[in-house]
Design a protein around this motif. Sequence first.
Motif, PDB file in Angstrom:
ATOM      1  N   GLN A 207       6.248  43.245  52.690  1.00 42.74           N
ATOM      2  CA  GLN A 207       5.903  44.214  53.724  1.00 42.74           C
ATOM      3  C   GLN A 207       5.645  45.589  53.090  1.00 42.74           C
ATOM      4  O   GLN A 207       4.681  46.277  53.440  1.00 42.74           O
ATOM      5  CB  GLN A 207       7.023  44.306  54.774  1.00 42.74           C
ATOM      6  N   SER A 208       6.512  45.982  52.149  1.00 40.13           N
ATOM      7  CA  SER A 208       6.364  47.289  51.495  1.00 40.13           C
ATOM      8  C   SER A 208       5.071  47.359  50.694  1.00 40.13           C
ATOM      9  O   SER A 208       4.380  48.388  50.690  1.00 40.13           O
ATOM     10  CB  SER A 208       7.559  47.566  50.584  1.00 40.13           C
ATOM     11  N   ALA A 209       4.714  46.283  50.008  1.00 42.02           N
ATOM     12  CA  ALA A 209       3.460  46.251  49.243  1.00 42.02           C
ATOM     13  C   ALA A 209       2.254  46.392  50.170  1.00 42.02           C
ATOM     14  O   ALA A 209       1.275  47.085  49.852  1.00 42.02           O
ATOM     15  CB  ALA A 209       3.371  44.957  48.438  1.00 42.02           C
ATOM     16  N   ALA A 210       2.320  45.766  51.339  1.00 42.06           N
ATOM     17  CA  ALA A 210       1.225  45.876  52.305  1.00 42.06           C
ATOM     18  C   ALA A 210       1.110  47.290  52.849  1.00 42.06           C
ATOM     19  O   ALA A 210      -0.003  47.786  53.095  1.00 42.06           O
ATOM     20  CB  ALA A 210       1.443  44.877  53.447  1.00 42.06           C
ATOM     21  N   LEU A 211       2.241  47.961  53.045  1.00 44.77           N
ATOM     22  CA  LEU A 211       2.214  49.349  53.527  1.00 44.77           C
ATOM     23  C   LEU A 211       1.490  50.254  52.538  1.00 44.77           C
ATOM     24  O   LEU A 211       0.796  51.191  52.945  1.00 44.77           O
ATOM     25  CB  LEU A 211       3.636  49.860  53.763  1.00 44.77           C
TER      26      LEU A 211
ATOM     27  N   LYS B 177      -1.003  49.365  50.670  1.00 46.47           N
ATOM     28  CA  LYS B 177      -2.427  49.102  50.886  1.00 46.47           C
ATOM     29  C   LYS B 177      -2.932  49.821  52.140  1.00 46.47           C
ATOM     30  O   LYS B 177      -4.121  50.173  52.216  1.00 46.47           O
ATOM     31  CB  LYS B 177      -2.675  47.600  51.023  1.00 46.47           C
ATOM     32  N   MET B 178      -2.053  50.040  53.108  1.00 52.76           N
ATOM     33  CA  MET B 178      -2.431  50.728  54.346  1.00 52.76           C
ATOM     34  C   MET B 178      -2.504  52.237  54.170  1.00 52.76           C
ATOM     35  O   MET B 178      -2.984  52.934  55.058  1.00 52.76           O
ATOM     36  CB  MET B 178      -1.434  50.373  55.452  1.00 52.76           C
ATOM     37  N   GLY B 179      -1.996  52.751  53.046  1.00 53.29           N
ATOM     38  CA  GLY B 179      -2.074  54.191  52.807  1.00 53.29           C
ATOM     39  C   GLY B 179      -0.749  54.907  52.785  1.00 53.29           C
ATOM     40  O   GLY B 179      -0.713  56.148  52.787  1.00 53.29           O
ATOM     41  N   ARG B 180       0.351  54.189  52.742  1.00 54.43           N
ATOM     42  CA  ARG B 180       1.660  54.833  52.685  1.00 54.43           C
ATOM     43  C   ARG B 180       1.743  55.744  51.451  1.00 54.43           C
ATOM     44  O   ARG B 180       1.303  55.391  50.369  1.00 54.43           O
ATOM     45  CB  ARG B 180       2.756  53.779  52.601  1.00 54.43           C
ATOM     46  N   GLY B 181       2.330  56.928  51.647  1.00 58.23           N
ATOM     47  CA  GLY B 181       2.469  57.871  50.549  1.00 58.23           C
ATOM     48  C   GLY B 181       1.321  58.858  50.440  1.00 58.23           C
ATOM     49  O   GLY B 181       1.349  59.746  49.592  1.00 58.23           O
ATOM     50  N   GLY B 182       0.308  58.726  51.311  1.00 56.45           N
ATOM     51  CA  GLY B 182      -0.819  59.649  51.291  1.00 56.45           C
ATOM     52  C   GLY B 182      -0.496  60.934  52.036  1.00 56.45           C
ATOM     53  O   GLY B 182       0.637  61.141  52.498  1.00 56.45           O
ATOM     54  N   PRO B 183      -1.477  61.818  52.186  1.00 53.10           N
ATOM     55  CA  PRO B 183      -1.267  63.082  52.916  1.00 53.10           C
ATOM     56  C   PRO B 183      -0.848  62.814  54.352  1.00 53.10           C
ATOM     57  O   PRO B 183      -1.123  61.744  54.909  1.00 53.10           O
ATOM     58  CB  PRO B 183      -2.646  63.756  52.860  1.00 53.10           C
ATOM     59  N   ASP B 184      -0.203  63.773  54.957  1.00 48.82           N
ATOM     60  CA  ASP B 184       0.216  63.631  56.353  1.00 48.82           C
ATOM     61  C   ASP B 184      -1.023  63.481  57.245  1.00 48.82           C
ATOM     62  O   ASP B 184      -1.913  64.339  57.221  1.00 48.82           O
ATOM     63  CB  ASP B 184       1.025  64.850  56.795  1.00 48.82           C
ATOM     64  N   PRO B 185      -1.112  62.407  58.030  1.00 43.96           N
ATOM     65  CA  PRO B 185      -2.300  62.189  58.860  1.00 43.96           C
ATOM     66  C   PRO B 185      -2.565  63.322  59.853  1.00 43.96           C
ATOM     67  O   PRO B 185      -3.724  63.652  60.115  1.00 43.96           O
ATOM     68  CB  PRO B 185      -1.974  60.881  59.595  1.00 43.96           C
TER      69      PRO B 185
ATOM     70  N   GLU C  94       6.687  50.315  61.844  1.00 43.90           N
ATOM     71  CA  GLU C  94       7.926  51.088  61.755  1.00 43.90           C
ATOM     72  C   GLU C  94       9.046  50.253  61.144  1.00 43.90           C
ATOM     73  O   GLU C  94       9.809  50.733  60.289  1.00 43.90           O
ATOM     74  CB  GLU C  94       8.334  51.589  63.145  1.00 43.90           C
ATOM     75  N   LEU C  95       9.149  49.007  61.560  1.00 46.30           N
ATOM     76  CA  LEU C  95      10.193  48.134  61.021  1.00 46.30           C
ATOM     77  C   LEU C  95       9.976  47.860  59.536  1.00 46.30           C
ATOM     78  O   LEU C  95      10.930  47.823  58.751  1.00 46.30           O
ATOM     79  CB  LEU C  95      10.229  46.825  61.811  1.00 46.30           C
ATOM     80  N   ALA C  96       8.727  47.685  59.144  1.00 46.68           N
ATOM     81  CA  ALA C  96       8.436  47.496  57.722  1.00 46.68           C
ATOM     82  C   ALA C  96       8.838  48.733  56.924  1.00 46.68           C
ATOM     83  O   ALA C  96       9.401  48.630  55.825  1.00 46.68           O
ATOM     84  CB  ALA C  96       6.957  47.183  57.523  1.00 46.68           C
ATOM     85  N   LEU C  97       8.572  49.913  57.467  1.00 43.16           N
ATOM     86  CA  LEU C  97       8.981  51.156  56.805  1.00 43.16           C
ATOM     87  C   LEU C  97      10.499  51.243  56.674  1.00 43.16           C
ATOM     88  O   LEU C  97      11.014  51.788  55.694  1.00 43.16           O
ATOM     89  CB  LEU C  97       8.463  52.359  57.590  1.00 43.16           C
ATOM     90  N   ALA C  98      11.210  50.715  57.661  1.00 44.14           N
ATOM     91  CA  ALA C  98      12.674  50.749  57.654  1.00 44.14           C
ATOM     92  C   ALA C  98      13.275  49.694  56.743  1.00 44.14           C
ATOM     93  O   ALA C  98      14.492  49.674  56.531  1.00 44.14           O
ATOM     94  CB  ALA C  98      13.204  50.565  59.080  1.00 44.14           C
TER      95      ALA C  98
END
Length: 389
Positions: A359-363, A365-373, A282-286
């Motif tokens: 942190q944003s680059a790692a997010l 790789k985790m799937g940020r921006g994909g379909p709503d889980p 959450e903090l990385a997203l912020a």
Amino acid sequence: MSERPLTVMLVAAEASGDDRGAHLARALKRRLGEGVRLVGVGGARMRAEGVESPFDISELSILGLLEGLMAWRKVVRRADEAADLAERERPDIAVLIDSWGFTLRVAQRLRRRFPGMPVVKYVAPQVWASRPGRARTTAETFDLLLTIHVFDAPAFQREGLETVFVGDSTLALDFGAADPARMRERIGAGPQEPILLVAPGSRPSEIQRVLPAFEDAVRILKAERPGLHVVVLAAPTVAATVKARVAGWPRGCHVVEGEAAKRDAMTAATVALACSGTVTTELALAGCPVVVGYRLGPVTHAILKRLIRTKYVTLFNIAAQDFVAPELIQDDCNGPALAREAALRMDDADLRRRQVEQQSAALLKMGRGGPDPGDVAADAVLDLARRRR
């Protein structure tokens, strides 16, 4: 005569599971409306979506091998109660979310009482980190696995378990309505004055073991920087304990509760001290640089040192395969070390900028921006239910 509603049982035992359960519940209602009935076990967020839990899940928020053994009777009793709820409500399908020890016991009971009912595991046990044998146990116990990490699936697919990657609902959090200026006004901080955010965790054991080290770090930093503003996040499961503890901290320390205030604080913070867990994502997203701290019980730590197969504990560090955020674990999680890492970032804007970018680059790789889980999970659950109904 209309077909009876599909009855879906959702079971969560921790704050993060409660959040995922609420997302899934909303997605199911969007698809089926009055055609779905939700029952199960969860917290406040799932209750808001219509899932009335027969007991308070906060007592199941357990971490650590020794703690798990001590709570064994309680876990078994609550698993029996969850199965009893299924006896009364007769669900068509059950979705058991995270919390391996508890949900495995619930699944075993559901299997015995309802042999034909499909049972879904939402969030895979982290077999890439430790205890790979759990992949086979999962395959033997569940009909479908919903994973939140791209690197989860192979171990379970090798065991023949149908696996769907849905993504992490945390990555879908929207900080668009967050207002850092609102938080600064609330705590009396000027536009350029530094703010230290403290996120001590949501489990009682985390408050007991991690918060004292964070408190020492705060006292060191406040002694060096009397004008430093400190904001402490209080999760609902531990709010009373956190507020009582912070009441004795130096002047200029503020406790915030609730989602809106939490997101305001995360976007306003200069740097954060965070207990390892969902809050780091959450903090990385912020866009807040994070210093991660964590402590386990000594017995649990001694055992896990022999079992753990990864050198990282923070998800975005695992995705990056690098210490994007520093991790201070066990004895390294102490006031002076935490204060030193936080101070480095407070004093170096370029360091903060680089860490936020990493942190944003790692997010991604985790799937940020994909379909709503929640939507992907709902589709997978409904597909299985239709195949088996």
